[in-house]
Scaffold this motif. Structure first.
Motif, PDB file in Angstrom:
ATOM      1  N   LYS A 187      30.029  11.091  -5.765  1.00  0.00           N
ATOM      2  CA  LYS A 187      28.979  11.804  -5.050  1.00  0.00           C
ATOM      3  C   LYS A 187      28.702  11.044  -3.757  1.00  0.00           C
TER       4      LYS A 187
ATOM      5  N   GLU B  86      25.412  20.952  -7.251  1.00  0.00           N
ATOM      6  CA  GLU B  86      24.216  20.262  -7.721  1.00  0.00           C
ATOM      7  C   GLU B  86      24.103  20.247  -9.241  1.00  0.00           C
TER       8      GLU B  86
ATOM      9  N   LEU C 102      25.105  16.650   0.985  1.00  0.00           N
ATOM     10  CA  LEU C 102      25.706  16.043  -0.191  1.00  0.00           C
ATOM     11  C   LEU C 102      27.107  16.619  -0.387  1.00  0.00           C
ATOM     12  N   VAL C 103      28.044  15.754  -0.736  1.00  0.00           N
ATOM     13  CA  VAL C 103      29.432  16.169  -0.912  1.00  0.00           C
ATOM     14  C   VAL C 103      30.008  15.502  -2.158  1.00  0.00           C
ATOM     15  N   ALA C 104      31.106  16.073  -2.636  1.00  0.00           N
ATOM     16  CA  ALA C 104      31.903  15.454  -3.703  1.00  0.00           C
ATOM     17  C   ALA C 104      33.188  14.949  -3.064  1.00  0.00           C
TER      18      ALA C 104
ATOM     19  N   GLU D  60      27.072  11.298   0.634  1.00  0.00           N
ATOM     20  CA  GLU D  60      26.215  11.955   1.623  1.00  0.00           C
ATOM     21  C   GLU D  60      26.768  11.647   3.005  1.00  0.00           C
TER      22      GLU D  60
ATOM     23  N   GLU E 212      32.350  20.588  -1.123  1.00  0.00           N
ATOM     24  CA  GLU E 212      30.923  20.852  -1.239  1.00  0.00           C
ATOM     25  C   GLU E 212      30.427  20.304  -2.578  1.00  0.00           C
ATOM     26  N   TYR E 213      29.222  19.791  -2.590  1.00  0.00           N
ATOM     27  CA  TYR E 213      28.657  19.195  -3.791  1.00  0.00           C
ATOM     28  C   TYR E 213      27.990  20.277  -4.638  1.00  0.00           C
TER      29      TYR E 213
ATOM     30  N   ASP F 144      26.182  25.557  -8.511  1.00  0.00           N
ATOM     31  CA  ASP F 144      25.460  24.981  -7.380  1.00  0.00           C
ATOM     32  C   ASP F 144      23.965  24.929  -7.683  1.00  0.00           C
TER      33      ASP F 144
END
Length: 881
Positions: free
Chosen positions: A542, A603, A550-552, A544, A600-601, A659
């Motif tokens: 994880k 959530e 926030l990204v993966a 930022e 894209e992260y 998400d």
């Protein structure tokens, strides 16, 4: 008297000690420091002090309280030793022959996903297995048995080997594949005093001629051992060597082709040297032909076995005549892989009389192009024997090593076998060209010229590669294109590559190019506390990025190419795909031998985490339906949004991410494949996927279709409604496999019996009924009987409508109650505008095709604008461009 007793006790003790010293047998209960009595023998914990063997790296000990299945070794299988790095068991032995048995039971480990286990095993210099997946091998066997109509299922696996040890140690080494781990539950090392095998063996198709197979220099793996015509013989019933003999029922091609007979009177071995070949129990039962009075004497008893291709095999047949007294009363032929192994075969003559136990060995080679071995026995009508049928009491199939290797990496679960035929073929071709070049001067000159041109091109290509990638990594992005821009399946524009100063094509870049410094800052220098996932390629962090997003961040392991092919496949697929229900890639980084992708992260993590195994609040029935619909939309887009479609090949709840708004998105395209061309029905490919989700038809035929995704999605649907793992070995035997368990309840129309208790009373019964029906259709045995993803999506939308109508009626809105659903809905009808909109508003369908579809639906449906399931199913397969 006391003195005599003492002397007797001493003599017994000495004799036992001598016996132990001679046999040098070991029974190891792995993953524990305690011992246990199983099958009349004492198994010593591998962490017990003074246990006469040494364990290298101790790894991790795992245990479980309960197991599924009813194996006699259940007590042994409750513990396991896990190795995240290479380790070995070293046994002090005398030189001689040994049976080595490795026991595996894949129960749920605490910190390891057993489905991701892959490892090699060697015994001294002999390689036993390579890239070995225990769940995959168990699944392979179960699917094989199902193809023969068997209802049996295995939950454990035992690998047996016969070794000749010419030194004073036996070292069993476990070597995990990079990024994975190995494990073992129990180990047997059994000394074999008698000579079980001889080097001179009859060759199949050799007209009775014998050949030397040098068994003393080869490792041997037991592939199958059957008690033909009788029940299973357990190890304690074969006390000399503790072998397991399966019943042959599950392996007969036609079970009714052979009748079972038995006779337990005065059976003896035809030779005193045969006493260890098989227990007499094997010879007390047999199978003979059921209908030996047919006019056409071509009826055979047949057994079919799946074996590893490109190996030598020893086939051992056990005979004992139980009925006839004299020679020439029962004469038959033996066929192995449709070739004659023996004709004019008379057991009375060979064994020396009735009730004489006898065995015959045959040698055969299975080619690289086949993975089956047939054993067939039928009448020999030329001889005029009074009995025109055949007889068999037992059967064993042994695989023989080649060049110190017994390992075969099955194409069903990954890469094909390494080395072997491919290398041999290359060498033969090279030799052929050298010969031609030496004989024809003109061709030699032309070949030299071609070689110079090839070297020049190759050097230029290498220069391009090393300039952009000096470390030796293969390029991260492999799909350069000529021109100014390209269009993905959704019509989005991407910048194209162009030529640099050296004339090399710069490959296509998608998204932002991050520097390694930016990646390190985003992940706090790859802080382990930020790890949110681990795979064969490496870890997912994880992070930022600068704008607070926030990204993966998926980081390939820099020291290994494990998972590299899947990594590159994911890049290729994501360069083509854009959809609301597919996880998007934001950018990449390829500096300093690093291969990193930025996504894209999501959530809310994986769908699985919201179903079981965590303390997250449970999803409502509506949320679950929304998630299933979103995932179905993503899969439907994959199947229809490109010219040939894309097959995901690894559909499961851990690859469905949620998400912040619980919108479902499909992820992990590392195993994805482009669909078949228009003139083909399938893609022939190695079987890959996850244990429990794998399409059995794809597994059997190695033919991948979009319906393979549909099957896996059907398992996901049952997982969603039942909220339990797809494979849970700790449950009773009939509940271990979710798909099998749930489909039984569904076929009884009692799915509500096993629904997630957290959903009780909070769903529309009618919607659950329809949900179960579409889930059942997805799990049809044959792909042609399964719906398309478009049809699945339509049904799920319909299920959601039923539930929402039910909710509205319960809160007093102006809507119909579930008990008064209009007939059009009850029969699977839905309005035109609803059906088209719910199909997938974001799927890339040509507008003209959409208009034509709406018109066709109106013409088909009638004045009320509704369309039936049967009609809609013909229209739900648009090939969007």
């Amino acid at each position: 008297m006391e003195v005599l007793s003492l002397i007797s006790l001493v003599l017994v003790s000495v004799s036992v000690g001598i016996g132990e010293a001679e046999t040098k047998s070991f029974l190891i209960n792995c993953g524990t420091n305690s011992s246990v009595n199983v099958d009349g023998r004492r198994w010593v914990g591998d962490f017990t002090p003074d246990n006469n063997f040494t364990l290298g790296s101790p790894g991790v000990a795992e245990s479980t309280a309960t197991l599924g299945g009813d194996s006699i070794y259940s007590e042994l299988y409750k513990t396991a030793r896990i190795f995240a790095e290479s380790s070995n068991y070293t046994f002090r032995v005398d030189s001689g022959n040994y049976y080595l048995r490795l026991h595996f039971y894949p129960f749920s480990f605490v910190n390891y996903n057993v489905n991701e286990s892959a490892f090699d095993v060697t015994a001294n210099s002999l390689k036993l297995v390579a890239e070995f997946s225990v769940p995959g091998e168990i699944s392979r066997k179960n699917s094989y048995l199902q193809t023969l109509g068997s209802n049996l299922s295995s939950f454990s696996l035992m690998k047996e080997y016969f070794l000749t040890v010419d030194m004073d140690v036996l070292v069993i080494k476990f070597i995990p594949v990079e990024g994975s781990f190995g494990f073992v539950n129990a180990i047997e090392v059994i000394s074999v005093a008698d000579k079980l095998f001889v080097d001179s063996v009859s060759k199949v198709g050799g007209n009775g001629a014998k050949t030397s197979v040098n068994l003393g220099e080869r490792g041997i793996e037991t592939m199958f051992r059957l008690n033909v015509g009788g029940p299973e013989i357990e190890p304690d019933q074969d006390p000399d060597l503790w072998r397991m003999w399966e019943s042959d029922d599950s392996y007969m091609f036609h079970a009714d082709a052979g009748a079972q007979i038995g006779n337990i009177s005065n059976i003896t071995y035809s030779s005193v040297n045969d006493s260890s070949i098989a227990p007499l129990l094997v010879y007390e039962t047999a199978r003979t032909m059921t209908n030996n009075e047919v006019l056409e004497k071509r009826f055979n008893m047949s057994w079919k076995f799946y074996v590893d291709p490109n190996f030598d095999y020893l086939i051992r047949l056990h005979f004992c005549e139980l009925i006839f007294e004299y020679a020439n009363q029962r004469i038959f032929r033996i066929y192995i892989n449709n070739r004659t192994a023996a004709d004019n075969y008379d057991v009375i003559v060979r064994a020396g009389g009735k009730n004489k136990a006898y065995h015959q060995d045959y040698f055969d080679v299975v080619s690289p192009r086949t993975d089956t071995l047939w054993i067939q026995l039928g009448p020999d009508t030329v001889t005029g024997a009074s009995g025109t049928d055949a007889l068999l009491n037992g059967l064993e199939i042994f695989k023989l090593s080649r060049s110190g290797n017994l390992a075969h990496v099955s194409e069903r679960f990954g890469s094909s076998e390494k080395g072997g035929s491919g290398r041999s073929k290359t060498l033969k071709n090279r030799t052929l060209w050298v010969g031609i070049g030496a004989g024809i001067a003109s061709i030699a000159v032309l070949a030299a010229l071609c070689a110079l041109i090839f070297c020049f091109c190759n050097r230029r290509k290498k220069n391009c590669s090393t300039k952009s990638n000096p470390s030796g990594w293969r390029p991260l992005f492999l799909h350069g294109t000529i021109g100014n821009s390209t269009t993905d399946a959704r019509g989005s524009k991407f910048p194209l590559g162009n030529k640099n100063l050296s004339g090399c094509m710069v490959t296509t870049r998608m998204g932002k190019r991050f520097t390694l410094a930016e990646i390190r800052m985003a992940t706090n220098n790859f802080d382990e506390t930020l790890v949110i996932g681990v795979g064969g390629f490496g870890k997912v962090f994880k992070g930022e990025i600068d704008d607070g997003t926030l990204v993966a961040i998926k980081r390939a392991h820099p020291q290994s190419e494990q998972g590299l092919a899947e990594f590159e496949t994911e890049i290729e697929m994501l360069s083509k795909l854009r959809h609301r229900h597919l996880v998007s890639m934001i950018g990449f980084c390829e500096e300093q031998r690093e291969m990193i992708l930025v996504y894209e992260y999501m959530e809310n993590g994986t769908l699985r985490n919201h179903l079981f195994g965590s303390d997250l609040p449970p999803l409502t029935w509506k949320q679950r339906l929304d998630v299933c619909i979103g995932a179905a939309r993503g899969l439907h887009y994959l199947h229809t949004g490109a010219e040939r479609g894309i097959i995901h090949r690894d559909v499961k709840t851990t690859n469905i991410l949620l998400d912040e708004n619980f919108v479902a998105k499909m992820a992990d395209f590392g195993l994805s494949k482009t669909g078949p061309a228009l003139d083909h029905t399938h893609v022939s490919t190695a079987v890959k996927g996850s244990f429990g989700y794998l399409d059995p038809e794809y597994f059997r035929r190695q033919q991948l279709t979009e319906k393979s995704d549909v099957y896996s999605f059907g398992v996901v649907l049952f997982e969603v409604v039942c909220a339990r793992p797809v494979i849970n070995p700790s449950l009773p035997k009939d509940q271990i496999n979710l798909a099998e368990w749930a489909i039984r309840w569904q076929r009884q129309r009692s799915l509500e019996t096993i629904v997630d208790p957290l959903l009780k009373g909070n769903y529309c019964p009618e919607s659950l009924k329809k949900f179960g029906e579409i889930s059942e259709k997805c799990l049809a045995d044959e792909g042609k009987n399964r719906p398309t993803m478009g049809e699945v999506l339509w049904h799920l939308e319909y299920v959601l409508q039923l539930h929402e109508a039910f909710i509205r009626s319960n809160v007093g809105e102006d809507s119909f109650p579930s008990s008064q659903i209009p007939e059009s809905l009850e029969e699977g009808h839905v309005g035109v505008s609803q059906s088209i909109a719910s199909l997938d508003e974001e799927t890339s369908i040509d507008p003209k095709a959409k208009e034509d579809m709406e018109l066709s639906i109106r013409q088909t449906s009638g004045s009320d604008g509704a369309v039936g399931v049967a009609e809609f199913s013909q229209l739900v397969h648009p090939q969007g461009k």
